[in-house]
Write a protein that holds these residues in place. Structure first.
Motif, PDB file in Angstrom:
ATOM      1  N   ALA B 399      -4.050  57.009  -7.579  1.00  0.00           N
ATOM      2  CA  ALA B 399      -3.346  57.312  -8.730  1.00  0.00           C
ATOM      3  C   ALA B 399      -3.247  58.967  -8.907  1.00  0.00           C
ATOM      4  CB  ALA B 399      -4.258  57.092  -9.927  1.00  0.00           C
ATOM      5  N   ILE B 400      -1.634  59.370  -9.240  1.00  0.00           N
ATOM      6  CA  ILE B 400      -1.247  60.561  -9.386  1.00  0.00           C
ATOM      7  C   ILE B 400      -1.090  60.464 -11.162  1.00  0.00           C
ATOM      8  CG2 ILE B 400       0.551  61.885  -9.071  1.00  0.00           C
ATOM      9  CD1 ILE B 400       1.418  60.211  -6.685  1.00  0.00           C
ATOM     10  N   GLY B 401      -1.406  61.793 -11.575  1.00  0.00           N
ATOM     11  CA  GLY B 401      -1.399  62.077 -13.069  1.00  0.00           C
ATOM     12  C   GLY B 401       0.068  62.817 -13.061  1.00  0.00           C
ATOM     13  N   LEU B 402       1.136  61.890 -13.412  1.00  0.00           N
ATOM     14  CA  LEU B 402       2.441  62.388 -13.650  1.00  0.00           C
ATOM     15  C   LEU B 402       2.702  63.848 -14.345  1.00  0.00           C
ATOM     16  CD1 LEU B 402       5.587  62.130 -13.059  1.00  0.00           C
ATOM     17  CD2 LEU B 402       5.649  60.798 -15.218  1.00  0.00           C
ATOM     18  N   GLU B 403       2.070  63.988 -15.498  1.00  0.00           N
ATOM     19  CA  GLU B 403       2.289  65.271 -16.433  1.00  0.00           C
ATOM     20  C   GLU B 403       1.518  66.355 -15.576  1.00  0.00           C
ATOM     21  OE1 GLU B 403       1.239  62.457 -17.512  1.00  0.00           O
ATOM     22  OE2 GLU B 403       2.814  61.480 -19.040  1.00  0.00           O
ATOM     23  N   ARG B 404       0.615  66.147 -15.068  1.00  0.00           N
ATOM     24  CA  ARG B 404      -0.257  67.266 -14.067  1.00  0.00           C
ATOM     25  C   ARG B 404       0.894  67.615 -13.031  1.00  0.00           C
ATOM     26  NH1 ARG B 404      -6.730  66.726 -13.433  1.00  0.00           N
ATOM     27  NH2 ARG B 404      -7.131  66.535 -15.644  1.00  0.00           N
ATOM     28  N   PHE B 405       1.408  66.743 -12.488  1.00  0.00           N
ATOM     29  CA  PHE B 405       2.197  66.851 -11.119  1.00  0.00           C
ATOM     30  C   PHE B 405       3.369  67.680 -11.587  1.00  0.00           C
ATOM     31  CE2 PHE B 405       5.960  65.598  -8.555  1.00  0.00           C
ATOM     32  CZ  PHE B 405       5.495  66.148  -7.576  1.00  0.00           C
ATOM     33  N   VAL B 406       3.961  67.360 -12.643  1.00  0.00           N
ATOM     34  CA  VAL B 406       5.070  68.158 -13.360  1.00  0.00           C
ATOM     35  C   VAL B 406       4.816  69.588 -13.659  1.00  0.00           C
ATOM     36  CG1 VAL B 406       6.917  68.098 -15.152  1.00  0.00           C
ATOM     37  CG2 VAL B 406       6.582  66.141 -13.916  1.00  0.00           C
ATOM     38  N   ALA B 407       3.688  69.467 -14.500  1.00  0.00           N
ATOM     39  CA  ALA B 407       3.314  71.023 -14.827  1.00  0.00           C
ATOM     40  C   ALA B 407       2.935  72.052 -13.794  1.00  0.00           C
ATOM     41  CB  ALA B 407       2.093  70.922 -15.830  1.00  0.00           C
ATOM     42  N   ARG B 408       2.232  71.430 -12.761  1.00  0.00           N
ATOM     43  CA  ARG B 408       2.051  72.098 -11.490  1.00  0.00           C
ATOM     44  C   ARG B 408       3.188  72.654 -10.974  1.00  0.00           C
ATOM     45  NH1 ARG B 408      -2.281  75.208 -11.504  1.00  0.00           N
ATOM     46  NH2 ARG B 408      -2.773  76.056  -9.134  1.00  0.00           N
TER      47      ARG B 408
END
Lengths: 430, 430
Positions: B399-408
């Motif tokens: 599971a990938i957290g989308l918002e965390r991915f984008v923020a990072r």
């Protein structure tokens, strides 16, 4: 190759684990690729779909994600249906086999066995279990070809929805499913406790997609919506998937209908559905009433009226436009030429409403006036109305109920058959 | 062409509507297409992004979904920023203009004006409004190039996630967000009233995606998950988008990691992120502790440990595998060779956990034993455990957290900047 060893039983942390003495020596292929490997040793993995035992030989039909592979095994090699297996064998052409080729000299290793006898067969053309039993035992029922096909159809239709809109400059968005006020329709909302504050599950992304028109101009969302539907019918779900789109800088609702036509054409083409004509017939609401033989002061179309309009139009699709303003939500844009009627539409598919859409109001003052005309305070809508304080273009959009679309397309009797794990008034599991 | 007429004001149903005497005579083009139409009369539509008034002339910068169009207008033709406008004019090449061409002899028609002065500017390189103000006034803040770019990045990353999995035989699925028991983790769930029955918002599609492996073998879902997070940090949201995948017939967690590597590579490539190496470095948990200088009985990696491992590995990505079983959920598959450790992994991106995944148990008896070992009753898991009664293959997922991915990826200081309308402990609107 040496025959596969039997699993060794280990007990680790109190958990019985089974290890295999040997790892596979060949790459796995899918059942549908068998004909390309005739004469080769291959590995096929899947579930035992069916066992057909004849006098001197047995056929193991193995189901993988692509199709069925027939495996010729000794008469005593039967395994319970639905066992997950790995099969190594040599591919032999056989036009009578499901994939056009089958596996001989096979060694079959169980990877995961059923823990108990199966409550119903999965391999038969139709499931014998009742729909409630199918839904209770979804983990098994969804393995049936028909049920799995409905899920694949939903996925393909959704992908086509996105592709059609991506190609037209839309951006996918993701909006909150927990909202602070039950504004769109007071009834039929699920209430929850949000860190001590009353909150609700979103009935639609309507307000958010409109707001995002100001930022991204053309947006869509594929997401769950929630309706605390008191009805227990074959058409209602408490959670369903809404395919929502909204676009700015439209002339009126007809620009929205043109996009919708292309989107629905892409969706039906992707799943082998009916061809959508370049121009879907359009009937104004007042004309629809006349066609249906209904009194001209009816405020809405009854299901029988919709069927009459569909018969009149012929073909699978017909647009009805201009629904009376009093039957549409407050954000609906009126028809400037006939202000009692709206710049809205329904798309009927085989006589049933499949899509609702229209042009929305876009001026802040118009929203205040529309709410005042309905005797509603603008207060609960404050955050939504902000979007229109900052300058918004004329815009409109539509929402397609995915499960209804799939059910109608596949001729399913109940919308629950188009959802993996449906939710309704009495169903909260699995 | 004759100049455009002024709008006529009509009052219909108490709603002020404005009609135009003339409809546009030319097709709309996007700002980025201006250079292809030099010398032609065109229509551009968008929001007034900025007005630059010089002594004898003014420049109207119009923002549409593709970019910016510069319009040369008379000095008195200023309109409030963010007004939605339609502009007809003649395209003249100008290398200094944002699109490489600009509009002359323009007639500008307002389509939707702001109802009040704007609380902050949208056209500046950085928003001057504080993040809380931006979130309160998302309808305006999301029009800023930076905020809109984060939304487009999220959309592009999500599309790449899907495309990578579609190409690998995965089927998209849609699962319930309302569940009957708060099983995955007792804490941090939102409770709601479901037709008189207690129910909960799903914290993840974990159980459903596993169940669907039995039917479709490889599945993914893009959907909201809900955590009643008591923390108020820059990394936590009460609703976020989980990019979930699960696949059957894996050898162990390394097969899952191989798929994840390809998926993340596709996602970063789609958004101009860092290149993902063909082989992401892998560190076992015990080795990670050693690298971080932590005691070898630590049950988990602290953020400082994760950063130390990332420094040691170099590059943007590193896998940590083999987390202790006691720190992973009960459905985690142990490492057969070191049963205190698990066949699980985290993917660290720039020193922060971005993805969690692993191999799951797949035998019914193993689930019963795992629950018993934790002192848990199987009763609340009954519907979930059914999946394993019917024969399941070895499987795993992530599971990938989308918002965390984008923020990072974008270097955003707060995960809220990666969501259109974030939800946190104190924020329920807009």
């Amino acid at each position: 190759m040496a025959p596969r060893g039997f699993p060794l039983a280990h007990t680790l942390l109190g958990i019985a684990l089974r290890l295999f003495e040997e790892v596979p020596t060949v790459q796995r292929i899918l059942s549908t690729d068998l004909p390309a490997h005739v004469g080769e040793k291959v590995l096929v993995e899947g579930h035992v779909h069916r066992v057909r035992a004849l006098k001197r030989v047995a056929f193991l039909i193995v189901r993988d994600r692509a199709g069925l592979a027939q495996v010729v095994v000794g008469p005593a090699a039967g395994l319970p249906e639905q066992t997950a297996v790995a099969v190594e064998g040599t591919v032999v052409a056989n036009p009578a086999a499901p994939a056009g080729a089958e596996l001989h000299d096979a060694s079959v290793r169980p990877l995961g066995e059923p823990a108990a006898p199966l409550p119903f067969d999965v391999h038969r053309p139709a499931l014998t279990a009742t729909l409630p039993t199918q839904l209770d035992l979804a983990a098994l029922a969804l393995r049936h070809a028909g049920r799995a096909a409905a899920l694949r159809t939903a996925a393909a239709a959704t992908a086509a929805f996105r592709a059609a809109l991506d190609a037209r400059g839309f951006t996918e968005v993701l909006t909150p499913k927990i909202v602070g006020s039950a504004t769109e329709s007071g009834a039929n909302v699920f209430a929850l406790d949000y860190f001590g504050t009353p909150a609700y599950l979103a009935q639609s992304p309507q307000f958010y997609k409109q707001t995002l028109v100001g930022a991204l101009e053309r947006v869509y969302e594929v997401g769950p919506v929630f309706r605390a539907e008191p009805h227990d019918t074959g058409r209602h779900l408490a959670q369903y998937t809404s395919l929502d789109a909204e676009l700015g800088f439209v002339r009126d609702h007809t620009d929205v209908m043109a996009v919708l036509r292309d989107v629905v054409a892409a969706m039906t083409a992707a799943v082998g559905g009916p061809e959508v004509p370049a121009e879907i017939p359009v009937v104004h609401f007042t004309e629809a009433l006349r066609i249906a033989g209904a009194p001209d002061d009816e405020p809405d179309l009854a299901p029988a009226h919709e069927r009459a309009v569909a018969r009149w139009a012929g073909g699978d699709f017909v647009f009805v436009t201009g629904y009376p303003m009093r039957k549409r939500p407050f954000y609906t844009h009126p028809d400037p030429a006939r202000p009692g009627y709206s710049n809205s539409f329904d798309l009927l598919f085989r006589g049933v409403e499949l899509v609702t859409g229209g042009q929305r109001l876009h001026r802040h003052a118009d929203y205040l006036a529309a709410l005042a005309a309905r005797g509603e305070s603008p207060e609960p809508y404050a955050a939504y109305l902000d979007a229109f304080r900052f300058g918004m273009p004329p815009h409109g959009g539509f929402a397609i109920g995915l499960e209804r679309f799939v059910a109608r397309l596949l001729g399913l009797g109940n919308v629950r058959e188009a959802a993996a794990f449906p939710r309704d008034r009495t169903r909260l599991t699995p």
